[in-house]
Write a protein that holds these residues in place. Structure first.
Motif, mmCIF file in Angstrom:
data_model
loop_
_atom_site.group_PDB
_atom_site.id
_atom_site.type_symbol
_atom_site.label_atom_id
_atom_site.label_comp_id
_atom_site.label_asym_id
_atom_site.label_seq_id
_atom_site.Cartn_x
_atom_site.Cartn_y
_atom_site.Cartn_z
ATOM 1 N N LEU A 1 28.179 -2.626 91.588
ATOM 2 C CA LEU A 1 27.255 -3.011 92.665
ATOM 3 C C LEU A 1 26.471 -1.818 93.211
ATOM 4 O O LEU A 1 25.306 -1.963 93.587
ATOM 5 C CB LEU A 1 28.020 -3.674 93.816
ATOM 6 N N MET A 2 27.100 -0.669 93.292
ATOM 7 C CA MET A 2 26.483 0.506 93.918
ATOM 8 C C MET A 2 25.973 1.532 92.907
ATOM 9 O O MET A 2 25.584 2.637 93.284
ATOM 10 C CB MET A 2 27.482 1.166 94.874
ATOM 11 N N LYS A 3 25.948 1.183 91.654
ATOM 12 C CA LYS A 3 25.537 2.131 90.625
ATOM 13 C C LYS A 3 24.107 2.604 90.881
ATOM 14 O O LYS A 3 23.197 1.796 91.062
ATOM 15 C CB LYS A 3 25.638 1.484 89.237
ATOM 16 N N PRO A 4 23.891 3.910 90.886
ATOM 17 C CA PRO A 4 22.555 4.425 91.192
ATOM 18 C C PRO A 4 21.549 4.297 90.045
ATOM 19 O O PRO A 4 20.354 4.319 90.262
ATOM 20 C CB PRO A 4 22.807 5.894 91.541
ATOM 21 N N GLY A 5 22.016 4.146 88.845
ATOM 22 C CA GLY A 5 21.112 4.082 87.691
ATOM 23 C C GLY A 5 21.050 2.696 87.071
ATOM 24 O O GLY A 5 21.562 1.723 87.614
ATOM 25 N N LYS A 6 20.436 2.649 85.919
ATOM 26 C CA LYS A 6 20.288 1.394 85.177
ATOM 27 C C LYS A 6 21.654 0.870 84.732
ATOM 28 O O LYS A 6 22.518 1.638 84.314
ATOM 29 C CB LYS A 6 19.384 1.634 83.964
ATOM 30 N N TYR B 1 19.639 2.485 93.659
ATOM 31 C CA TYR B 1 18.846 3.003 92.548
ATOM 32 C C TYR B 1 17.368 3.193 92.872
ATOM 33 O O TYR B 1 16.615 3.693 92.046
ATOM 34 C CB TYR B 1 18.999 2.100 91.321
ATOM 35 N N ARG B 2 16.917 2.796 94.106
ATOM 36 C CA ARG B 2 15.520 2.987 94.492
ATOM 37 C C ARG B 2 15.334 2.699 95.977
ATOM 38 O O ARG B 2 16.169 2.056 96.605
ATOM 39 C CB ARG B 2 14.582 2.111 93.668
ATOM 40 N N GLY B 3 14.215 3.158 96.506
ATOM 41 C CA GLY B 3 13.868 2.864 97.893
ATOM 42 C C GLY B 3 13.246 1.483 98.016
ATOM 43 O O GLY B 3 13.046 0.789 97.012
ATOM 44 N N ASP C 1 13.961 -10.051 99.790
ATOM 45 C CA ASP C 1 14.930 -9.150 100.415
ATOM 46 C C ASP C 1 15.298 -8.004 99.478
ATOM 47 O O ASP C 1 15.376 -6.848 99.901
ATOM 48 C CB ASP C 1 16.179 -9.928 100.828
ATOM 49 N N ALA C 2 15.533 -8.308 98.209
ATOM 50 C CA ALA C 2 15.907 -7.273 97.241
ATOM 51 C C ALA C 2 14.798 -6.237 97.095
ATOM 52 O O ALA C 2 15.072 -5.033 97.041
ATOM 53 C CB ALA C 2 16.223 -7.908 95.888
ATOM 54 N N MET C 3 13.564 -6.698 97.043
ATOM 55 C CA MET C 3 12.459 -5.766 96.843
ATOM 56 C C MET C 3 12.128 -4.954 98.094
ATOM 57 O O MET C 3 11.665 -3.823 97.991
ATOM 58 C CB MET C 3 11.213 -6.508 96.348
#
Length: 158
Positions: free
Chosen positions: A30-35, A111-113, A103-105
């Protein structure tokens, strides 16, 4: 869309619970910063069926299971978990799909702002009829473009 206050509140509460299945997904995924790898993405996708299972016997709010189970189905049939399309996707899930994508966007992710609002509106507009129910996507964008209307709706829900 012609909802009564009671219907609006029901949709609101169902939407709050739509991602409850994520409780069964590894925090590392869930919290993975990458792909995500294919295996990790397959794990994430399980949150819909896990949520449906969690809510299947919850009968205080009619249709609550549908919000969790079907909110990643796509209008064009390319979603998950069942590949439903068009009107075979429960109406509430089609509403939650648009709101969830918004909400997600517009939220910060590991992994992004957060994405720019104009970009997000263009994404919803461009995916109307493929990812999203076109009537719901258009209505959502109309409401979003009329901030006063949106503020009024939010105030009425509380």
């Amino acid at each position: 869309m012609g909802f009564t206050r009671a219907e609006f509140r029901k949709i609101y509460y169902i939407a709050l619970m739509h991602d409850c299945g994520k409780i069964g997904i590894s925090e590392n995924v869930l919290m993975k910063p990458g792909k995500l790898t294919d295996e990790e993405y397959a794990e994430i996708k399980k949150h819909t069926t896990l949520g449906g299972e969690i809510l299947k016997n919850f009968n205080s709010i009619e249709e609550i299971q549908e919000g969790a189970l079907y909110h990643h189905e796509r209008y064009d049939g390319k979603g998950y978990p069942y590949g439903l399309s068009d009107q075979s996707i429960p109406f509430l899930a089609r509403i939650i799909s648009v709101a969830d994508a918004f909400d997600a966007m517009t939220s910060r992710r590991s992994y992004r702002g957060e994405l720019d609002l104009e970009y997000v509106k263009n994404e919803i507009r461009s995916k109307s009829g493929t990812q999203f129910d076109p009537i719901i996507a258009t209505t959502f964008l109309d409401i979003l473009n009329n901030e006063h209307h949106l503020v009024t709706m939010i105030k009425r829900s509380h």
